[in-house]
Scaffold this active site. Structure first.
Site, PDB file in Angstrom:
ATOM      1  N   GLY B  40       0.845  -1.197   0.000  1.00  0.00           N
ATOM      2  CA  GLY B  40       0.000   0.000   0.000  1.00  0.00           C
ATOM      3  C   GLY B  40       0.874   1.238   0.000  1.00  0.00           C
ATOM      4  O   GLY B  40       1.871   1.318   0.715  1.00  0.00           O
ATOM      5  N   HIS B 266     -20.709   8.954   6.562  1.00  0.00           N
ATOM      6  CA  HIS B 266     -20.424  10.384   6.452  1.00  0.00           C
ATOM      7  C   HIS B 266     -21.706  11.142   6.131  1.00  0.00           C
ATOM      8  O   HIS B 266     -22.445  10.752   5.235  1.00  0.00           O
ATOM      9  CB  HIS B 266     -19.387  10.603   5.340  1.00  0.00           C
ATOM     10  CG  HIS B 266     -18.786  11.964   5.370  1.00  0.00           C
ATOM     11  ND1 HIS B 266     -19.488  13.079   5.025  1.00  0.00           N
ATOM     12  CD2 HIS B 266     -17.552  12.380   5.714  1.00  0.00           C
ATOM     13  CE1 HIS B 266     -18.696  14.127   5.152  1.00  0.00           C
ATOM     14  NE2 HIS B 266     -17.515  13.736   5.571  1.00  0.00           N
ATOM     15  N   ARG B 330     -19.876  13.375  13.059  1.00  0.00           N
ATOM     16  CA  ARG B 330     -20.423  12.697  11.891  1.00  0.00           C
ATOM     17  C   ARG B 330     -21.525  11.700  12.215  1.00  0.00           C
ATOM     18  O   ARG B 330     -22.544  11.648  11.532  1.00  0.00           O
ATOM     19  CB  ARG B 330     -19.299  11.968  11.161  1.00  0.00           C
ATOM     20  CG  ARG B 330     -18.351  12.935  10.549  1.00  0.00           C
ATOM     21  CD  ARG B 330     -17.208  12.260   9.859  1.00  0.00           C
ATOM     22  NE  ARG B 330     -16.461  13.274   9.118  1.00  0.00           N
ATOM     23  CZ  ARG B 330     -15.378  13.037   8.425  1.00  0.00           C
ATOM     24  NH1 ARG B 330     -14.895  11.818   8.361  1.00  0.00           N
ATOM     25  NH2 ARG B 330     -14.774  14.014   7.787  1.00  0.00           N
ATOM     26  N   GLU B 425      -5.633   3.428   7.898  1.00  0.00           N
ATOM     27  CA  GLU B 425      -7.014   2.956   8.061  1.00  0.00           C
ATOM     28  C   GLU B 425      -7.081   1.435   8.228  1.00  0.00           C
ATOM     29  O   GLU B 425      -8.047   0.903   8.770  1.00  0.00           O
ATOM     30  CB  GLU B 425      -7.874   3.398   6.855  1.00  0.00           C
ATOM     31  CG  GLU B 425      -9.366   3.206   7.085  1.00  0.00           C
ATOM     32  CD  GLU B 425     -10.235   3.613   5.893  1.00  0.00           C
ATOM     33  OE1 GLU B 425      -9.717   4.274   4.975  1.00  0.00           O
ATOM     34  OE2 GLU B 425     -11.431   3.279   5.893  1.00  0.00           O
ATOM     35  N   ARG B 435     -14.783   8.307  13.997  1.00  0.00           N
ATOM     36  CA  ARG B 435     -13.629   9.150  13.708  1.00  0.00           C
ATOM     37  C   ARG B 435     -14.074  10.584  13.502  1.00  0.00           C
ATOM     38  O   ARG B 435     -15.074  10.832  12.817  1.00  0.00           O
ATOM     39  CB  ARG B 435     -12.914   8.652  12.449  1.00  0.00           C
ATOM     40  CG  ARG B 435     -11.699   9.472  12.087  1.00  0.00           C
ATOM     41  CD  ARG B 435     -10.967   8.888  10.896  1.00  0.00           C
ATOM     42  NE  ARG B 435     -11.742   8.901   9.675  1.00  0.00           N
ATOM     43  CZ  ARG B 435     -11.971  10.006   8.944  1.00  0.00           C
ATOM     44  NH1 ARG B 435     -11.504  11.174   9.315  1.00  0.00           N
ATOM     45  NH2 ARG B 435     -12.684   9.925   7.834  1.00  0.00           N
TER      46      ARG B 435
END
Lengths: 256, 638
Positions: B40, B266, B330, B425, B435
């Site tokens: 990654g 979100h 959120r 993540e 978060r």
């Protein structure tokens, strides 16, 4: 919301060395709210249902920021909408019955991998040659120690907005990468943090660019095709620094 | 399974400093004797690979993209938090720590969060030195904006494309190391298995996405920085290629998977417009600085928004949470939107959104200021919807966006497999059950630049003089054989349905039963439907093309297969966690006012699931969470 029937002429090529050709595919019942890539998803789903291979194309974020998507659509890099990457192009920009020609980005430095997917790793080589500020992890001073006038920071940001998609190269009759390279050079050369390596950077990056890409002859097609509308003024900035670098770096062209 | 979090001794503010002094070091001349694999190349992976390369280790970096610059970190819009207190409004490391623990609904490890807050300050310094063009004031100093869940301005930003600029900063440092020969990059190469030999991570097996060839790579340590698993829901704001495969393959080899049910929805995404939709698009939370969220009071409202007078509008966030208002965190803002839409007060053609209105802000500040702040976001919205937010309010609705759960890691970011690390993540560590906005970039960069490069030497130092397990070891050969068989298997099924059609159906089950509101009944239904659908996948999948050249359908099949197994443990985790906390809302556990109700007596703990070979019967291990500094309290934003 309305439905479109379009005819796609898609470039299919089995591999880097295979001969390619256009496939004609009818795409009926396309909702005009779809994005262009969602239309291709639907076409691929239908191809798989017919037992055929899906069309290979690069894409990822579908928000116009990662720079993975490409495509020449009716001869235009990223299609007909100005300042828009293919993934943000919507079918409402097309009309019922239209023929849409879809090709990969074409340039010697971007060899076709398969169908519409090309290899753009020459861009990474340009960045690796100097597109950075040497600031290894750990030793940075407080970020507010060096004030940067807002217009300077804004201009650097304008250049830094480049997503590295390669549309500039695909649109250029010479397959030049001057807009891509100039955007990275200018982003870093405008900032106070970038001054120490300014002339070394521009020389290394331009020289690497010329190993892969054609030369710029100021057509300005790149600026028109750029999904982030990056200005060719940055090419002028890069050329100015490159010229200076030949003196500053005390390496005259003839002695190279 | 033993879960030793290895939290250092001492007061919270001294733990990280003590750790850094006590850990074992590898001297600069010896570092070249070590090989490290980083999978990654987003913020966490790219930063780790670049920094470890700078320090002198031999690094191999892997990405399935064509270039490290494509990682999905690039799509983060709004900003990155840091406790700089440049605005002098009372911010401090302790306050960022406090806000993050509280924002995570008391389900994160205090010591990790404090370290994150400490390092946040250095991230801004580091990124500025590397040339990230953060927004500035006219005097040349850095500008800040506010984000949800905080009452101070601590968010640094670069227009609406902060993630892009930070990732390009990381990418540039990584390319420099590649150019210098310290990091070898393998692009368009996907991890298909993790190899463990004698209880330690020995390396990975990867598949070349252009040729289908499998290859093994071994190293002294392996770092997974492979992102989150939101795409288990099919429709999410994640990029199309985001997947759980690397983390899931590590899980199957012994790495515990922690809190899989913690998913973040979100609040401000563009509502779905029809069934063909491939993904959802986020509109940055920063818009809530100047936009006001409302819906009509009357479910039968038919007037266009500008014709609805003030008294017929419900600014429900301002009404329910007066002190945080439109900047409520959120999870709270998302659920509030769901409530009004479920009441039939939704707006837009499908009545599946609420308004985010900039008319007041444009009146107060002028269109130019709003354009300066959010211009590119407004343009993106207009491109997608054909509506201009300067003329009419945006329509927004919550969408899956981020996963707080992930591979269980100790304080050193090491998973339960020695030598296997998880960063960004991909791990579970810092955000608890929710978060806060602008904290994902912070965590990815902290892990990659400052945490991992400090902790990994503690594992490497005692291995001086050893060589990595050779890749012809039977474990590597077995993993290669299993992967060959797996991919040949997908091609051989010859059924009738594409991987995407299964993915879509799985996503719908997950959204309906394991989404914004979960119930025992719904989760049990999901747990019976998922294995049945997975069985159908195994029997009726159709992958066209071959395994020896670029085949995106085949790539997708492997990823969807792993999502099926993950989805089961997500639902099991949600079912066993008999409480509501952060992004995990169980309808059975709510207060009279409809707020989440935690059960600290029974669930102040991390659930770390252990693979048993049967995806429907994993073992639930727990790590108790203690709160010595931030006292457990009902999270109130009223």
């Amino acid at each position: 919301m309305s439905e479109l029937n379009v005819t796609l002429k898609v470039w299919r090529q089995a591999g880097p060395d295979a001969a390619g050709s256009f496939d004609t595919i009818k795409a009926d019942g396309i909702n005009d709210e779809m994005s262009f890539l969602e239309m291709l998803d639907v076409v691929n789903e239908r191809l798989i249902n017919l037992g055929k291979e899906a069309i290979v194309f690069d894409h990822d974020c579908r928000e116009g920021i990662c720079g993975t998507c490409s495509l020449m659509i009716n001869g235009q890099a990223h299609g007909p909408a100005k300042g828009t990457a293919t993934c943000q192009l919507h079918m409402r920009k097309f009309h019922d019955g239209q023929e849409i020609v879809i090709e990969p980005f074409r340039a010697t430095a971007f060899p076709v991998i398969r169908d519409l997917m090309v290899d753009r790793s020459a861009f990474d080589k340009i960045v690796a040659s100097g597109g950075f500020i040497t600031a290894e992890t750990g030793g940075a001073p407080d970020a507010n120690l060096t004030p940067i006038p807002k217009p300077v920071a804004d201009a650097a940001m304008d250049a830094a907005a480049c997503i590295g998609c390669g549309a500039c190269v695909a649109a250029c009759p010479n397959s030049a990468a001057n807009l891509f390279t100039a955007a990275k050079v200018s982003h870093l050369n405008l900032l106070p943090q970038g001054q120490a390596e300014r002339y070394g950077r521009v020389e290394a990056m331009v020289d690497t660019m010329e190993d892969f890409f054609g030369s710029c002859t100021n057509h300005g097609e790149c600026q028109e095709a750029c999904p982030k509308e990056i200005s060719i003024d940055f090419i002028a900035l890069m050329n100015k620094d490159y010229l200076k670098s030949k003196f500053k770096n005390r390496r005259m062209v003839s002695r190279k | 399974m033993e879960l030793n979090s290895k939290i250092p001794e001492g007061p919270i503010a001294e733990k990280w400093t003590n750790y850094k002094f006590d850990r074992k070091l590898v001297n600069p001349a010896n570092r070249r004797k070590y090989d490290i694999i980083v999978v990654g190349t987003g913020l966490a992976g790219g930063a780790a690979a670049a920094t470890l390369g700078e320090q002198g280790y031999n690094v191999k970096a892997f990405t399935f993209h064509d270039s490290p610059r494509r990682a999905h970190s690039i799509a983060a819009q709004g900003g990155i938090n840091a406790a700089k207190n440049y605005k002098g409004d009372g911010d401090s490391v302790y306050r960022l720590f406090y806000d993050t623990v509280k924002g995570g609904d008391f389900r994160a490890r205090e010591a990790n969060v404090y370290r994150l807050a400490e390092e946040s300050v250095r991230i801004i310094d580091q990124m500025t030195a590397q040339g990230v063009p953060f927004a500035r004031e006219y005097g040349g100093l850095l500008d800040n904006r506010s984000f949800g869940g905080a009452q101070v301005s601590r968010t640094f930003y670069a227009r609406g494309q902060t993630g892009q600029q930070l990732l390009l900063g990381v990418y540039q440092q990584l390319e420099r190391q590649i150019g210098l020969g310290n990091v070898a990059l393998y692009n368009r190469t996907e991890l298909v298995d993790v190899v463990v030999v004698d209880g330690r991570a020995a390396g990975i097996v990867v598949r070349d996405l252009l040729t289908g060839e499998l290859a093994s790579h071994s190293a002294h340590a392996v770092v997974l920085a492979t992102g989150g698993y939101s795409n288990a829901f099919f429709l999410s704001t994640n990029a199309m290629a985001c997947n759980v495969t690397a983390a899931w393959r590590a899980h199957r080899k012994g790495a515990a998977f922690a809190n899989p049910c913690y998913t973040q929805i979100h609040p401000t995404c563009i509502p779905q417009s029809d069934d063909f939709q491939s993904k959802l698009t986020l509109m940055s939370e920063s818009l809530r600085n100047d936009g006001r969220i409302w819906c009509p009071k009357d479910p039968d409202e038919t007037r266009s928004p500008e014709l609805i007078p003030e008294e017929d509008r419900d600014y429900y966030l301002e009404r329910r949470y007066p002190s945080f208002g439109n900047l409520a965190p959120r999870d709270i803002a998302s659920r509030a939107a769901k409530i009004v839409v479920d009441e039939g007060k939704g707006v837009g053609p499908l009545k599946n959104g609420v308004y985010l209105d900039f008319a007041d802000a444009i009146g107060r500040l002028g269109e130019d200021t709003i354009r300066e702040r959010y211009g590119n976001l407004f343009e993106m919205y207009e491109r997608i919807t054909d509506e201009s937010p300067y003329q009419q309010p945006m329509r927004i609705y919550p969408a899956v966006h981020y996963t707080m759960g992930g591979l269980w890691v100790d304080y050193e970011l090491m998973t339960t497999v020695p030598g296997l690390y998880a960063a960004g993540e991909a791990n579970f560590s810092d955000h608890g059950a929710n978060r806060l906005g602008a904290s994902a970039l912070m965590q990815g960069l902290a892990d990659g630049y400052f945490v991992l490069p400090n902790t990994i030497s503690n594992y490497l130092a005692p291995q001086l003089g050893t060589t990595p397990v050779p890749t012809d070891h039977p474990e590597f050969k077995a993993a290669e054989a299993a992967a060959t068989e797996r991919f040949a298997g997908y091609l051989a099924i010859g059924g009738t349905r594409s991987p995407d059609s299964f993915h879509q159906e799985l996503g719908k089950i997950m959204w309906d039963y394991c989404g914004m509101e979960r119930t025992k009944q719904g989760l049990e239904k999901a747990l019976s439907e998922i294995p049945a659908l997975h069985e159908e996948f195994r029997k009726d999948l159709r992958v066209t093309g071959s395994g020896t050249s670029t085949n995106q359908t085949l790539e997708k099949a492997g990823r969807v297969d792993d999502f099926f197994e993950l989805a089961q443990v997500m639902c099991l985790d949600a079912l066993t966690r008999e409480e509501s906390c952060g992004g995990h809302f169980r309808a059975e556990h709510q207060t009279d006012e409809g707020e989440a109700e935690r059960d600290d007596d029974h669930f102040a703990e991390v659930a770390a699931w252990e693979w048993t070979g049967d995806p429907s019967k994993p073992i639930r291990n727990t790590e108790p969470l203690t709160f010595d500094n931030v006292h457990l309290a009902v999270r109130s934003y009223k």
